[in-house]
Design an enzyme around this catalytic site. Sequence first.
Site, PDB file in Angstrom:
ATOM      1  N   LYS A 171      53.255  -1.567  27.867  1.00  0.00           N
ATOM      2  CA  LYS A 171      52.485  -0.742  26.935  1.00  0.00           C
ATOM      3  C   LYS A 171      53.294  -0.690  25.640  1.00  0.00           C
ATOM      4  O   LYS A 171      54.226   0.099  25.512  1.00  0.00           O
ATOM      5  CB  LYS A 171      52.312   0.656  27.528  1.00  0.00           C
ATOM      6  CG  LYS A 171      51.107   1.412  27.045  1.00  0.00           C
ATOM      7  CD  LYS A 171      51.057   1.693  25.567  1.00  0.00           C
ATOM      8  CE  LYS A 171      51.771   2.910  25.087  1.00  0.00           C
ATOM      9  NZ  LYS A 171      51.733   3.004  23.602  1.00  0.00           N
ATOM     10  N   GLU A 246      65.867   4.928  27.719  1.00  0.00           N
ATOM     11  CA  GLU A 246      66.649   4.553  26.530  1.00  0.00           C
ATOM     12  C   GLU A 246      66.099   5.395  25.391  1.00  0.00           C
ATOM     13  O   GLU A 246      65.004   5.134  24.895  1.00  0.00           O
ATOM     14  CB  GLU A 246      66.446   3.070  26.203  1.00  0.00           C
ATOM     15  CG  GLU A 246      66.941   2.111  27.268  1.00  0.00           C
ATOM     16  CD  GLU A 246      68.433   1.853  27.194  1.00  0.00           C
ATOM     17  OE1 GLU A 246      69.126   2.483  26.372  1.00  0.00           O
ATOM     18  OE2 GLU A 246      68.914   1.037  27.987  1.00  0.00           O
ATOM     19  N   CYS A 280      67.576   3.204  16.877  1.00  0.00           N
ATOM     20  CA  CYS A 280      68.128   4.219  17.779  1.00  0.00           C
ATOM     21  C   CYS A 280      69.630   4.360  17.575  1.00  0.00           C
ATOM     22  O   CYS A 280      70.180   5.439  17.650  1.00  0.00           O
ATOM     23  CB  CYS A 280      67.816   3.857  19.214  1.00  0.00           C
ATOM     24  SG  CYS A 280      68.431   2.237  19.685  1.00  0.00           S
ATOM     25  N   GLU A 379      67.612  13.460  14.972  1.00  0.00           N
ATOM     26  CA  GLU A 379      67.363  12.091  14.540  1.00  0.00           C
ATOM     27  C   GLU A 379      66.375  12.128  13.361  1.00  0.00           C
ATOM     28  O   GLU A 379      65.256  12.612  13.511  1.00  0.00           O
ATOM     29  CB  GLU A 379      66.718  11.366  15.727  1.00  0.00           C
ATOM     30  CG  GLU A 379      67.036   9.931  15.811  1.00  0.00           C
ATOM     31  CD  GLU A 379      66.428   9.287  17.062  1.00  0.00           C
ATOM     32  OE1 GLU A 379      65.551   9.871  17.717  1.00  0.00           O
ATOM     33  OE2 GLU A 379      66.847   8.163  17.350  1.00  0.00           O
TER      34      GLU A 379
HETATM   35  P1  NAD Z   1      57.854   7.664  21.022  1.00  0.00           P
HETATM   36  O1  NAD Z   1      58.564   8.368  22.117  1.00  0.00           O
HETATM   37  O2  NAD Z   1      56.927   8.437  20.183  1.00  0.00           O
HETATM   38  O3  NAD Z   1      56.986   6.455  21.610  1.00  0.00           O
HETATM   39  C1  NAD Z   1      57.569   5.477  22.443  1.00  0.00           C
HETATM   40  C2  NAD Z   1      56.473   4.897  23.303  1.00  0.00           C
HETATM   41  O4  NAD Z   1      55.989   5.922  24.166  1.00  0.00           O
HETATM   42  C3  NAD Z   1      55.265   4.367  22.534  1.00  0.00           C
HETATM   43  O5  NAD Z   1      54.780   3.201  23.149  1.00  0.00           O
HETATM   44  C4  NAD Z   1      54.271   5.493  22.694  1.00  0.00           C
HETATM   45  O6  NAD Z   1      52.925   5.076  22.596  1.00  0.00           O
HETATM   46  C5  NAD Z   1      54.584   5.964  24.097  1.00  0.00           C
HETATM   47  N1  NAD Z   1      54.126   7.330  24.392  1.00  0.00           N
HETATM   48  C6  NAD Z   1      53.872   8.338  23.509  1.00  0.00           C
HETATM   49  N2  NAD Z   1      53.411   9.420  24.164  1.00  0.00           N
HETATM   50  C7  NAD Z   1      53.392   9.108  25.477  1.00  0.00           C
HETATM   51  C8  NAD Z   1      53.032   9.808  26.650  1.00  0.00           C
HETATM   52  N3  NAD Z   1      52.577  11.074  26.616  1.00  0.00           N
HETATM   53  N4  NAD Z   1      53.144   9.180  27.838  1.00  0.00           N
HETATM   54  C9  NAD Z   1      53.603   7.912  27.910  1.00  0.00           C
HETATM   55  N5  NAD Z   1      53.945   7.180  26.830  1.00  0.00           N
HETATM   56  C10 NAD Z   1      53.853   7.776  25.634  1.00  0.00           C
HETATM   57  O7  NAD Z   1      58.976   6.926  20.184  1.00  0.00           O
HETATM   58  P2  NAD Z   1      58.773   6.026  18.886  1.00  0.00           P
HETATM   59  O8  NAD Z   1      58.518   6.947  17.754  1.00  0.00           O
HETATM   60  O9  NAD Z   1      57.833   4.928  19.165  1.00  0.00           O
HETATM   61  O10 NAD Z   1      60.224   5.356  18.760  1.00  0.00           O
HETATM   62  C11 NAD Z   1      61.285   5.992  18.167  1.00  0.00           C
HETATM   63  C12 NAD Z   1      62.210   6.601  19.195  1.00  0.00           C
HETATM   64  O11 NAD Z   1      62.657   5.580  20.090  1.00  0.00           O
HETATM   65  C13 NAD Z   1      63.455   7.161  18.573  1.00  0.00           C
HETATM   66  O12 NAD Z   1      63.783   8.383  19.167  1.00  0.00           O
HETATM   67  C14 NAD Z   1      64.502   6.090  18.876  1.00  0.00           C
HETATM   68  O13 NAD Z   1      65.820   6.547  18.858  1.00  0.00           O
HETATM   69  C15 NAD Z   1      64.074   5.658  20.223  1.00  0.00           C
HETATM   70  N6  NAD Z   1      64.630   4.328  20.548  1.00  0.00           N
HETATM   71  C16 NAD Z   1      65.656   4.248  21.464  1.00  0.00           C
HETATM   72  C17 NAD Z   1      66.251   3.028  21.756  1.00  0.00           C
HETATM   73  C18 NAD Z   1      67.386   2.921  22.754  1.00  0.00           C
HETATM   74  O14 NAD Z   1      67.690   1.826  23.194  1.00  0.00           O
HETATM   75  N7  NAD Z   1      68.060   3.995  23.130  1.00  0.00           N
HETATM   76  C19 NAD Z   1      65.788   1.874  21.118  1.00  0.00           C
HETATM   77  C20 NAD Z   1      64.761   1.989  20.188  1.00  0.00           C
HETATM   78  C21 NAD Z   1      64.184   3.229  19.925  1.00  0.00           C
END
Ligand code: NAD
Length: 477
Positions: A171, A246, A280, A379
């Site tokens: 997804k 992650e 991240c 963040e």
């Molecule tokens: P997000 O948590 O909003 O979304 C991540 C994913 O989760 C998307 O595909 C989104 O559609 C899905 N999602 C959203 N609501 C959901 C729900 N209720 N149930 C299941 N899935 C759901 O994050 P984002 O804004 O897309 O990405 C940024 C975040 O990701 C930042 O906090 C960043 O630090 C983190 N990140 C971490 C790493 C790592 O390796 N630690 C790498 C990249 C990004």
Amino acid sequence: MQLNFIANAPVPSCSGRTIAVIDPSHGQAFDQIQRSNAEDLGMAVRAARQCMDSVWSKVTAVQRGRLLMRLSAKVAEHAEELALLEQRDCGKPTRQARADAAALSRYFEFYAGACDKLHGETIPYLDGYSVLTWREPHGVTGHIIPWNYPMQIFGRSVGGALAAGNVCVVKPSEDACLSLIRVAQLAAEVGFPAGALNIVTGYGHEVGDALARHAGIDHISFTGSPRIGTLVQQLAAERHCPVTLELGGKSPQIVFADADLDAAIPAIVNAIVQNSGQTCSAGSRLLVDEQVYEPLLVRLGEAFSKLRAGPAAMDLDLGPLIRQSQQQRVWDFLSDAQVAGIPMVAQGQIADEAPDTGFYQAPTLLRDVPVTHRLAQEEVFGPVLAAMPFRDEDHAVELANATQFGLVAGLWTRDGGRQFRVAKRIRSGQVFINNYGAGGGVELPFGGFKASGHGREKGFEALYGFTALKTVAIRHG
Ligand code: NAD
């Protein structure tokens, strides 16, 4: 119009609903993706399960490796096409988009080579017994991917899962799907069987939620925000489904007075500017020995004022942020800084060619940020660097550990003893000493402590997370 990719075929969503794809460089829609729901997700899980039971479970480790190697080569062949897709989808400057396509190819290459090297153990036990362990795939793994590095995160997560013998339901983020749909098509072209790799697009609260709840998903790899990571983990816990998390970071760059500033400065700038700070592992806090705080800020201020943000295809230092709400989020942080009287050292430029409808933010360097302020705690996910001084080594460690996160730390010092002392005391998954993530680190295990999550992906280590250990004890004769 982009369709889901299920069982090696393009499939429209059951509801027929779609989501517009926006180019962040000018804020206009240029494509549509499927707005999938639980029904679409169910279809992908069934396809994956069928593939596992009928074909994939019989494919040997060597054959999996060869397939992944072919996919790596195919991605390399299509690198420019994939980079352009992701550039338009995410607003990535050309160099970044190309680097991400190259990293994707490299992940598949690395995991191709790892497939037949994942061994169990034999364990000395009672007289007359032989005990061995098998590393078995979970089965159908679900992968929830964020928008900031779709290709890279897909590569490390799906690459590891396939290598370990799983089949995948992915997804992607609703904000960045295009490159991943294309990669799944390429996987079918190189011979991955129908159902081994499925892509279902849509909103997190709809199809992401359905993935987290689905009884046919045997393991979840979630990369994203701590808030959603908690939700996904709670849902998965209801049915005892393992989750690799992650999550976010507020990573410190710690500069001691003996540091090689010529080497540190470009790395410090890059760590907050890369991908417009939407990383991240962004080095978003700068902790500086008070002896070199002023001179370092002068030099960094000069570097920041020369930085330029603009349309992705201009390939400047930064592209746009992903969407308007992300831009608003960064503005809110900056206005809070102003209200709190936090001084701004320098700000870069937004290029004249950048349309007003794009989501741009000039990189910004702030100083004397109190450790308790949200700019030092949360963040931002934008190109904003929060600097603060420290008195001595203990104070540096205290500040470094003073957030809920623990993803990465950068340490700049020539003192060998201090390198080890500080690295040991910092609660983060990675410590980079006199570098900051040089070389991409496909081979290096990566993950967090505390609110940064507890998964480990990348490197060989990821394969352990994508398998379950089975112990077999045999009594002879
Ligand atoms: P997000 O948590 O909003 O979304 C991540 C994913 O989760 C998307 O595909 C989104 O559609 C899905 N999602 C959203 N609501 C959901 C729900 N209720 N149930 C299941 N899935 C759901 O994050 P984002 O804004 O897309 O990405 C940024 C975040 O990701 C930042 O906090 C960043 O630090 C983190 N990140 C971490 C790493 C790592 O390796 N630690 C790498 C990249 C990004």
